[in-house]
Design a protein around this motif. Structure first.
Motif, short mmCIF file in Angstrom:
data_model
loop_
_atom_site.label_atom_id
_atom_site.label_comp_id
_atom_site.label_asym_id
_atom_site.label_seq_id
_atom_site.Cartn_x
_atom_site.Cartn_y
_atom_site.Cartn_z
N ARG A 243 48.79 46.27 62.04
CA ARG A 243 49.09 47.19 60.94
C ARG A 243 48.22 46.93 59.71
NH1 ARG A 243 52.93 43.23 60.73
NH2 ARG A 243 53.40 42.32 58.68
N LEU A 244 47.64 45.72 59.63
CA LEU A 244 46.78 45.36 58.49
C LEU A 244 45.31 45.31 58.87
CD1 LEU A 244 48.94 42.43 57.05
CD2 LEU A 244 48.90 44.81 56.28
N ARG A 245 45.02 45.39 60.15
CA ARG A 245 43.64 45.19 60.60
C ARG A 245 42.68 46.22 60.03
NH1 ARG A 245 43.58 44.43 66.79
NH2 ARG A 245 45.10 42.84 66.13
N GLY A 246 43.15 47.44 59.89
CA GLY A 246 42.28 48.49 59.35
C GLY A 246 41.86 48.20 57.92
N TRP A 247 42.77 47.63 57.12
CA TRP A 247 42.45 47.31 55.73
C TRP A 247 41.42 46.19 55.66
CZ3 TRP A 247 43.99 50.48 52.00
CH2 TRP A 247 45.10 51.29 52.24
N VAL A 248 41.60 45.17 56.51
CA VAL A 248 40.65 44.06 56.52
C VAL A 248 39.29 44.53 57.04
CG1 VAL A 248 40.16 41.78 57.49
CG2 VAL A 248 42.49 42.36 56.79
N ALA A 249 39.31 45.40 58.04
CA ALA A 249 38.05 45.91 58.60
C ALA A 249 37.30 46.77 57.60
CB ALA A 249 38.34 46.70 59.87
N ALA A 250 38.03 47.37 56.64
CA ALA A 250 37.38 48.22 55.64
C ALA A 250 36.62 47.42 54.60
CB ALA A 250 38.43 49.10 54.95
N ASN A 251 36.87 46.12 54.55
CA ASN A 251 36.13 45.25 53.63
C ASN A 251 34.66 45.23 54.06
OD1 ASN A 251 34.94 43.09 52.31
ND2 ASN A 251 36.59 41.65 52.74
N PRO A 252 33.72 45.62 53.20
CA PRO A 252 32.31 45.65 53.60
C PRO A 252 31.79 44.32 54.12
CG PRO A 252 32.60 46.83 51.52
CD PRO A 252 33.90 46.15 51.82
N PHE A 253 32.33 43.22 53.59
CA PHE A 253 31.85 41.93 54.05
C PHE A 253 32.31 41.64 55.47
CE2 PHE A 253 30.68 37.48 53.86
CZ PHE A 253 29.61 37.50 53.01
N VAL B 212 35.82 38.51 31.74
CA VAL B 212 35.44 38.91 33.09
C VAL B 212 35.16 37.69 33.96
CG1 VAL B 212 33.64 40.04 34.46
CG2 VAL B 212 34.56 41.18 32.44
N GLU B 213 34.42 36.72 33.44
CA GLU B 213 34.07 35.55 34.25
C GLU B 213 35.30 34.73 34.63
OE1 GLU B 213 32.09 32.24 32.23
OE2 GLU B 213 32.34 33.33 30.34
N HIS B 214 36.35 34.75 33.81
CA HIS B 214 37.55 33.97 34.13
C HIS B 214 38.39 34.66 35.21
CE1 HIS B 214 36.47 31.54 30.74
NE2 HIS B 214 36.60 32.54 29.89
N VAL B 215 38.33 35.97 35.25
CA VAL B 215 39.08 36.72 36.27
C VAL B 215 38.34 36.72 37.60
CG1 VAL B 215 40.01 39.00 36.88
CG2 VAL B 215 40.15 38.18 34.52
N LEU B 216 37.03 36.60 37.53
CA LEU B 216 36.19 36.78 38.71
C LEU B 216 36.46 35.73 39.78
CD1 LEU B 216 33.96 38.46 39.94
CD2 LEU B 216 32.28 37.05 38.73
N MET B 217 36.58 34.46 39.41
CA MET B 217 36.74 33.40 40.40
C MET B 217 37.98 33.57 41.26
SD MET B 217 35.42 30.87 41.81
CE MET B 217 35.91 29.62 42.97
N PRO B 218 39.18 33.76 40.68
CA PRO B 218 40.34 33.95 41.55
C PRO B 218 40.27 35.21 42.40
CG PRO B 218 40.92 34.29 39.24
CD PRO B 218 39.56 33.69 39.26
N VAL B 219 39.65 36.27 41.87
CA VAL B 219 39.51 37.49 42.66
C VAL B 219 38.62 37.25 43.87
CG1 VAL B 219 38.53 39.82 42.66
CG2 VAL B 219 39.94 39.07 40.75
N LEU B 220 37.51 36.56 43.66
CA LEU B 220 36.61 36.25 44.78
C LEU B 220 37.28 35.32 45.78
CD1 LEU B 220 33.22 35.79 42.87
CD2 LEU B 220 33.85 37.66 44.41
N MET B 221 38.10 34.40 45.30
CA MET B 221 38.80 33.51 46.21
C MET B 221 39.76 34.29 47.10
SD MET B 221 39.13 30.44 47.28
CE MET B 221 38.30 29.49 46.01
N MET B 222 40.49 35.23 46.50
CA MET B 222 41.40 36.05 47.30
C MET B 222 40.64 36.89 48.31
SD MET B 222 44.39 37.29 44.66
CE MET B 222 43.27 37.88 43.37
N LEU B 223 39.51 37.45 47.89
CA LEU B 223 38.71 38.27 48.80
C LEU B 223 38.18 37.45 49.97
CD1 LEU B 223 36.69 40.55 46.36
CD2 LEU B 223 38.52 41.23 47.92
N MET B 224 37.88 36.19 49.72
CA MET B 224 37.38 35.34 50.80
C MET B 224 38.43 35.20 51.91
SD MET B 224 36.32 31.31 50.73
CE MET B 224 36.33 30.39 52.28
N TYR B 225 39.67 34.96 51.51
CA TYR B 225 40.72 34.79 52.51
C TYR B 225 41.15 36.10 53.14
CZ TYR B 225 41.01 29.93 51.09
OH TYR B 225 40.70 28.62 50.84
N LEU B 226 40.78 37.22 52.52
CA LEU B 226 41.04 38.54 53.10
C LEU B 226 39.88 39.02 53.96
CD1 LEU B 226 42.76 40.32 50.07
CD2 LEU B 226 43.84 39.48 52.16
#
Length: 262
Positions: free
Chosen positions: A201-211, A174-188
């Motif tokens: 067309r993508l704005r709604g998906w980005v806006a749905a991110n709670p962060f 889990v810890e090895h997968v977590l870092m790249p996932v969080l990195m991708m979420l940061m740029y999203l």
């Protein structure tokens, strides 16, 4: 004292002890730990500022400089990211205690999350003060709203951390997968750019991110001085509480088996 009340007293006492341990051993107990917590976000902010303003020629957004625009959002993200990463692997660190003493194991996750977010919030406030001192348009009164916003973030982060920490005990990848996932979420997440630059067309998906909500509310408070609560804040709190409830349910279901694997 009734049994539930006694458990609550024990849990609070353990939380205080674990919080001190997390803060002192991981951060305040060494120069590198303190530097990582305080200098790393500043260094990363400086790199982003150089790359985007000197190379990509990005200008300010929302009436502020690019530096202030990014700083307000980047530091909370790094705080949440580090809190999740540290809490996700914190249970094995208390393996000896878990095998010998019966106590609510979730307390170690709460202490890890709280210590990380508390220290980063202090750094956040200091950096905002420095930005204001050098002439950046930071509304320091926005910290009055930033505090409850960080609390909402802490609730959500605690829920995510509980789920990941319980999985990490049994699935060590889990810890090895977590870092790249969080990195991708940061740029999203619109941290380095405004939501308006995202294709429609993508704005709604980005806006749905709670962060994305948190970023927008922090910028409104600290860059525009808007301190009023909004209806969306209740929705965000509901999402945070749902994440916490789901993460805690998962943790409580799996924690009785921890002592066989830590």
């Amino acid at each position: 004292m009734n049994e539930p009340g006694a458990r609550g007293v024990v849990a609070r006492a353990l939380f205080v002890q674990f919080f001190r341990r997390e803060a002192t051993t991981r951060y305040l107990g060494s120069v590198t730990g303190l530097a990582w917590a305080l200098v790393h976000p500043i260094a990363l902010l400086a790199v982003y500022h150089f790359v985007f303003t000197s190379i990509f020629r990005a200008t300010g957004f929302a009436g502020s400089s690019f530096l202030a625009f990014v700083a307000v959002a980047l530091w909370p993200w790094l705080a949440a990211q580090e809190a999740i990463q540290r809490a996700a692997v914190c249970v094995p660190g208390y393996g000896g205690l878990i095998r010998k003493v019966a106590f609510p194991h979730e307390v170690v996750v709460y202490a890890s999350v709280a210590a990380t977010l508390a220290l980063h919030f202090v750094g956040y406030a200091v950096v905002l003060g420095v930005l204001r001192a050098i002439g950046e348009p930071i509304h320091l009164e926005g910290l009055l709203l930033a505090i409850p916003l960080w609390v909402v973030m802490a609730i959500a982060v605690a829920g995510i951390a509980l789920a990941l920490a319980s999985l990490q005990v049994f699935v060590r990848d889990v810890e090895h997968v977590l870092m790249p996932v969080l990195m991708m979420l940061m740029y999203l997440t619109p941290i380095l750019y405004p939501l308006t630059l995202v294709p429609e067309r993508l704005r709604g998906w980005v806006a749905a991110n709670p962060f994305t909500w948190l970023v927008a509310r922090l910028r409104a408070a600290l860059l525009e001085g808007r301190l009023a609560f909004e209806f969306g804040d209740l929705a965000a709190l509901a999402v945070a509480l749902a994440l916490f409830a789901a993460g805690r349910w998962m943790f409580v279901r799996l924690s009785p088996h921890f002592e066989d694997f830590v």
